[in-house]
Design an enzyme around this catalytic site. Structure first.
Site, PDB file in Angstrom:
ATOM      1  N   ASP A  34       3.710   0.546  11.953  1.00 15.08           N
ATOM      2  CA  ASP A  34       2.465   0.068  11.342  1.00 15.08           C
ATOM      3  C   ASP A  34       2.131  -1.369  11.726  1.00 15.08           C
ATOM      4  O   ASP A  34       1.101  -1.905  11.321  1.00 15.08           O
ATOM      5  CB  ASP A  34       2.520   0.218   9.809  1.00 15.08           C
ATOM      6  CG  ASP A  34       2.554   1.682   9.414  1.00 15.08           C
ATOM      7  OD1 ASP A  34       2.187   2.529  10.248  1.00 15.08           O
ATOM      8  OD2 ASP A  34       2.973   1.990   8.281  1.00 15.08           O
ATOM      9  N   ARG A  57      -9.151   0.058   3.509  1.00  9.76           N
ATOM     10  CA  ARG A  57      -8.149   0.977   2.957  1.00  9.76           C
ATOM     11  C   ARG A  57      -6.844   0.259   2.650  1.00  9.76           C
ATOM     12  O   ARG A  57      -6.094   0.696   1.771  1.00  9.76           O
ATOM     13  CB  ARG A  57      -7.863   2.118   3.947  1.00  9.76           C
ATOM     14  CG  ARG A  57      -8.986   3.139   4.022  1.00  9.76           C
ATOM     15  CD  ARG A  57      -8.570   4.333   4.828  1.00  9.76           C
ATOM     16  NE  ARG A  57      -7.161   4.607   4.558  1.00  9.76           N
ATOM     17  CZ  ARG A  57      -6.323   5.158   5.417  1.00  9.76           C
ATOM     18  NH1 ARG A  57      -6.734   5.510   6.603  1.00  9.76           N
ATOM     19  NH2 ARG A  57      -5.065   5.377   5.086  1.00  9.76           N
ATOM     20  N   CYS A  72      -5.194   8.228   8.843  1.00  9.67           N
ATOM     21  CA  CYS A  72      -5.434   7.779  10.222  1.00  9.67           C
ATOM     22  C   CYS A  72      -5.056   8.871  11.214  1.00  9.67           C
ATOM     23  O   CYS A  72      -4.106   9.631  10.987  1.00  9.67           O
ATOM     24  CB  CYS A  72      -4.613   6.520  10.501  1.00  9.67           C
ATOM     25  SG  CYS A  72      -5.108   5.125   9.482  1.00  9.67           S
ATOM     26  N   LYS A 127       0.828  -1.214   0.000  1.00  9.62           N
ATOM     27  CA  LYS A 127       0.000   0.000   0.000  1.00  9.62           C
ATOM     28  C   LYS A 127       0.859   1.260   0.000  1.00  9.62           C
ATOM     29  O   LYS A 127       0.658   2.168  -0.799  1.00  9.62           O
ATOM     30  CB  LYS A 127      -0.917   0.000   1.233  1.00  9.62           C
ATOM     31  CG  LYS A 127      -1.622   1.332   1.460  1.00  9.62           C
ATOM     32  CD  LYS A 127      -2.474   1.347   2.705  1.00  9.62           C
ATOM     33  CE  LYS A 127      -1.782   1.832   3.945  1.00  9.62           C
ATOM     34  NZ  LYS A 127      -1.645   3.290   4.095  1.00  9.62           N
ATOM     35  N   ASN A 128       1.826   1.310   0.916  1.00  7.58           N
ATOM     36  CA  ASN A 128       2.550   2.572   1.065  1.00  7.58           C
ATOM     37  C   ASN A 128       3.549   2.823  -0.064  1.00  7.58           C
ATOM     38  O   ASN A 128       4.063   3.925  -0.191  1.00  7.58           O
ATOM     39  CB  ASN A 128       3.207   2.658   2.446  1.00  7.58           C
ATOM     40  CG  ASN A 128       2.160   2.867   3.533  1.00  7.58           C
ATOM     41  OD1 ASN A 128       1.014   3.230   3.238  1.00  7.58           O
ATOM     42  ND2 ASN A 128       2.523   2.628   4.779  1.00  7.58           N
ATOM     43  N   ARG A 177      -0.161  15.452  12.905  1.00  4.32           N
ATOM     44  CA  ARG A 177       0.648  14.888  11.811  1.00  4.32           C
ATOM     45  C   ARG A 177       1.174  16.049  10.954  1.00  4.32           C
ATOM     46  O   ARG A 177       0.621  16.364   9.899  1.00  4.32           O
ATOM     47  CB  ARG A 177      -0.181  13.897  10.976  1.00  4.32           C
ATOM     48  CG  ARG A 177      -0.557  12.648  11.757  1.00  4.32           C
ATOM     49  CD  ARG A 177      -1.256  11.612  10.895  1.00  4.32           C
ATOM     50  NE  ARG A 177      -0.342  10.910  10.012  1.00  4.32           N
ATOM     51  CZ  ARG A 177      -0.687   9.851   9.278  1.00  4.32           C
ATOM     52  NH1 ARG A 177      -1.916   9.388   9.338  1.00  4.32           N
ATOM     53  NH2 ARG A 177       0.189   9.252   8.495  1.00  4.32           N
TER      54      ARG A 177
HETATM   55  N1  EPU Z   1       6.904  14.349  11.085  1.00  2.95           N
HETATM   56  C1  EPU Z   1       7.203  15.655  11.371  1.00  2.95           C
HETATM   57  N2  EPU Z   1       7.177  16.560  10.341  1.00  2.95           N
HETATM   58  C2  EPU Z   1       6.886  16.209   9.068  1.00  2.95           C
HETATM   59  C3  EPU Z   1       6.589  14.858   8.790  1.00  2.95           C
HETATM   60  C4  EPU Z   1       6.615  13.946   9.822  1.00  2.95           C
HETATM   61  O1  EPU Z   1       7.466  16.025  12.513  1.00  2.95           O
HETATM   62  O2  EPU Z   1       6.882  17.082   8.183  1.00  2.95           O
HETATM   63  C5  EPU Z   1       6.946  13.341  12.177  1.00  2.95           C
HETATM   64  C6  EPU Z   1       5.570  12.708  12.431  1.00  2.95           C
HETATM   65  O3  EPU Z   1       4.793  13.486  13.307  1.00  2.95           O
HETATM   66  C7  EPU Z   1       5.958  11.354  13.005  1.00  2.95           C
HETATM   67  C8  EPU Z   1       7.274  11.025  12.282  1.00  2.95           C
HETATM   68  O4  EPU Z   1       7.764  12.271  11.768  1.00  2.95           O
HETATM   69  O5  EPU Z   1       6.202  11.464  14.361  1.00  2.95           O
HETATM   70  C9  EPU Z   1       7.153  10.039  11.147  1.00  2.95           C
HETATM   71  O6  EPU Z   1       6.164  10.460  10.221  1.00  2.95           O
HETATM   72  P1  EPU Z   1       6.247  10.104   8.670  1.00  2.95           P
HETATM   73  O7  EPU Z   1       6.283  11.371   7.894  1.00  2.95           O
HETATM   74  O8  EPU Z   1       7.325   9.115   8.450  1.00  2.95           O
HETATM   75  O9  EPU Z   1       4.841   9.416   8.420  1.00  2.95           O
HETATM   76  P2  EPU Z   1       3.923   9.522   7.139  1.00  2.95           P
HETATM   77  O10 EPU Z   1       4.763   9.687   5.930  1.00  2.95           O
HETATM   78  O11 EPU Z   1       2.833  10.522   7.363  1.00  2.95           O
HETATM   79  C10 EPU Z   1       3.960   7.000   6.567  1.00  2.95           C
HETATM   80  C11 EPU Z   1       2.966   5.895   6.396  1.00  2.95           C
HETATM   81  C12 EPU Z   1       2.350   5.537   7.737  1.00  2.95           C
HETATM   82  C13 EPU Z   1       3.464   5.156   8.710  1.00  2.95           C
HETATM   83  C14 EPU Z   1       4.546   6.233   8.774  1.00  2.95           C
HETATM   84  C15 EPU Z   1       5.760   5.828   9.591  1.00  2.95           C
HETATM   85  C16 EPU Z   1       2.160   6.269   4.163  1.00  2.95           C
HETATM   86  C17 EPU Z   1       1.055   6.715   3.287  1.00  2.95           C
HETATM   87  N3  EPU Z   1       1.943   6.342   5.475  1.00  2.95           N
HETATM   88  O12 EPU Z   1       3.254   8.097   7.119  1.00  2.95           O
HETATM   89  O13 EPU Z   1       1.560   4.400   7.475  1.00  2.95           O
HETATM   90  O14 EPU Z   1       2.927   4.974   9.995  1.00  2.95           O
HETATM   91  O15 EPU Z   1       5.002   6.554   7.446  1.00  2.95           O
HETATM   92  O16 EPU Z   1       6.335   4.682   9.062  1.00  2.95           O
HETATM   93  O17 EPU Z   1       3.199   5.823   3.703  1.00  2.95           O
HETATM   94  C18 EPU Z   1      -0.250   2.916   7.738  1.00  2.95           C
HETATM   95  O18 EPU Z   1       0.093   2.348   6.701  1.00  2.95           O
HETATM   96  O19 EPU Z   1      -1.091   2.413   8.536  1.00  2.95           O
HETATM   97  C19 EPU Z   1       0.352   4.197   8.107  1.00  2.95           C
HETATM   98  C20 EPU Z   1      -0.188   5.022   8.968  1.00  2.95           C
END
Ligand code: EPU
Length: 420
Positions: free
Chosen positions: A307, A399, A117, A22-23, A122
């Site tokens: 995850d 999803r 989620c 998915k990701n 975020r």
């Molecule tokens: N963060 C910041 N600033 C930013 C971006 C992130 O402080 O600009 C922080 C977040 O608050 C968090 C950490 O960095 O504490 C990691 O966040 P990340 O950006 O890596 O998460 P994401 O890209 O929003 C993706 C996955 C999530 C998964 C996370 C961590 C996708 C679409 N989503 O989210 O997947 O939990 O990486 O591995 O790729 C899921 O599949 O269930 C899911 C939630």
């Protein structure tokens, strides 16, 4: 209302085949917008997040046709707009990848706040920081929550991220692919889906090196060409089935995986006493003795993935003794515990830790999925519970898990999806 009805207590046996990640696919589909041509994407999971991201790029003008359930043909030779539909964007987190892709394609982007989620705050400050270092001017309209980006002066640059973020790494990689000059991204995410996106872009003509390490170097190219690409298997779906097999005391083979991507997960399963046999593209999970309590901390790849945190907590409720699971990625990812305790399990939350006193039999109950992986956690508990469990709010589970009911039935689970 649709519900899953699970008669648990049966060890899962047989084989399960893992779908595309998915990701990875939710990043690669937006990346196709950078290609003035046709791409055929294979091993695409049939899940609602894919439907949502395909609708978003169709709104932008991409011509999308499904060759079969898991193969999609996307033609982005001509596109209509750099403005993303607000209602569609609110459906999922990955809608923010349209920022990076539209910057590269149009030199401008208007993208509403993403959904996804709810793990508390975020932020996307690291995405914005990266875009600005590449020469973009960004503004966020407070009332409307829309990010407007002017990338008319886009050029390669150095970006050192303050935190390791999957989303920011992917988004800035997308923006830099067609940016003139050289971009160096440091302190980047190393997840398999980050590498998969780089591999996709490189196979379409990009010059990206270092994906999978802490530093990604991108030489901007003027254009990408079309082609065919196959998505990697879903590491988290694999870990979810591994947890379900272990929680039911089962013995089954998880097929179509890349074992290397599961190293942190298999290490913990082995520590628990699960027998793991690894082959080239599958592994066998077998429980032949009571499992042992463990402590787990989630951290970015190659560590144990956040995850899979709700799923491992569900598994550990079935294991005698006190296990501690620490969430190291998100400030808040224990919202689902209020549902999990309905199984009569003993879990205490202390800051970023879940303290699980496992081993008491689970009681049947009615629960809801509060997010995607929370839903997976409820399913694992239900499969381990001797009794009937009903799970609602299935839109979250839809999803990210393809053919969940069919796959679990193939493993011998007694599970039905009903409309009550
Ligand atoms: N963060 C910041 N600033 C930013 C971006 C992130 O402080 O600009 C922080 C977040 O608050 C968090 C950490 O960095 O504490 C990691 O966040 P990340 O950006 O890596 O998460 P994401 O890209 O929003 C993706 C996955 C999530 C998964 C996370 C961590 C996708 C679409 N989503 O989210 O997947 O939990 O990486 O591995 O790729 C899921 O599949 O269930 C899911 C939630």
């Amino acid at each position: 209302m649709e519900k899953l009805v699970i008669h648990g207590g049966k060890p899962l046996k047989g084989e399960v085949t893992i779908s595309g990640a998915k990701n990875a696919v939710v990043a690669i589909i937006p990346a196709v917008l950078l290609v003035k041509g046709r791409c055929v994407i294979e091993n695409v999971p049939d899940i609602s997040d894919v439907e949502s991201i395909l609708k978003m790029i169709e709104f932008i003008g991409a011509k999308v046709s499904k060759i079969n359930k898991n193969t999609v043909d996307i033609d982005c030779t001509e596109l209509d707009t750099y403005i993303v539909d607000k209602e569609l964007a609110a459906k999922m987190r990955a809608s923010y990848y349209l920022m990076g892709a539209l910057i590269g394609r149009f030199g401008k982007a208007v993208v509403p706040s993403p959904g996804g989620c709810n793990f508390g705050v975020r932020p996307i400050d690291q995405h914005i920081k990266g875009f600005e270092l590449l020469g973009c001017k960004t503004s966020i309209c407070e009332n409307d929550d829309v990010v407007t980006i002017d990338a008319s002066e886009l050029c390669g640059s150095d970006v050192f991220f303050d935190v390791v973020s999957v989303g920011a790494t992917i988004n800035v990689m997308l923006a830099a692919t067609l940016a003139p000059g050289k971009t160096v991204l440091e302190n980047v995410a190393k997840e398999p889906h980050v590498v998969d996106l780089a591999n996709f872009l490189n196979s379409m003509g990009a010059k990206i090196k270092g994906a999978g390490t802490d530093v990604i170097k991108i030489e901007g190219v003027t254009e990408l060409h079309g082609g065919t690409y196959s998505i990697i298997p879903d590491q988290i779906e694999a870990g979810t089935y591994m947890s379900a097999i272990a929680a039911t005391g089962g013995d089954a083979v998880v097929k179509n995986i890349i074992p290397k991507h599961l190293d942190a997960i298999t290490a913990k399963f082995v520590e628990m006493g699960t027998k793991i046999e690894e082959f080239d593209d599958c592994l066998r999970v077998c429980v032949d003795a009571p499992l042992k309590k463990i402590n787990v901390k989630t951290i970015p790849y190659p560590g144990f993935p956040t995850d899979l945190q709700p799923q491992i907590v569900a598994l550990l409720t079935t294991v005698q003794g006190k296990s501690i699971v620490t969430e190291g990625v998100w400030d808040s990812r224990f919202q689902y515990i209020d549902e999990l305790v309905k199984f009569g399990v003993d879990i205490e939350i202390s800051g970023r830790q879940a303290i699980i006193n496992g081993g008491t039999p689970l009681k049947s109950c009615e629960v809801q999925a509060t997010d995607l992986r929370a839903g997976a956690s409820m399913i694992i508990a239900a499969l381990a519970c001797n009794g009937v469990t009903k799970i609602s709010n299935l839109r979250y589970i839809d999803r990210g898990y393809e053919n969940l009911v069919e796959k679990l039935k193939m493993l011998g689970a007694d599970i039905e999806r009903i409309d009550e």
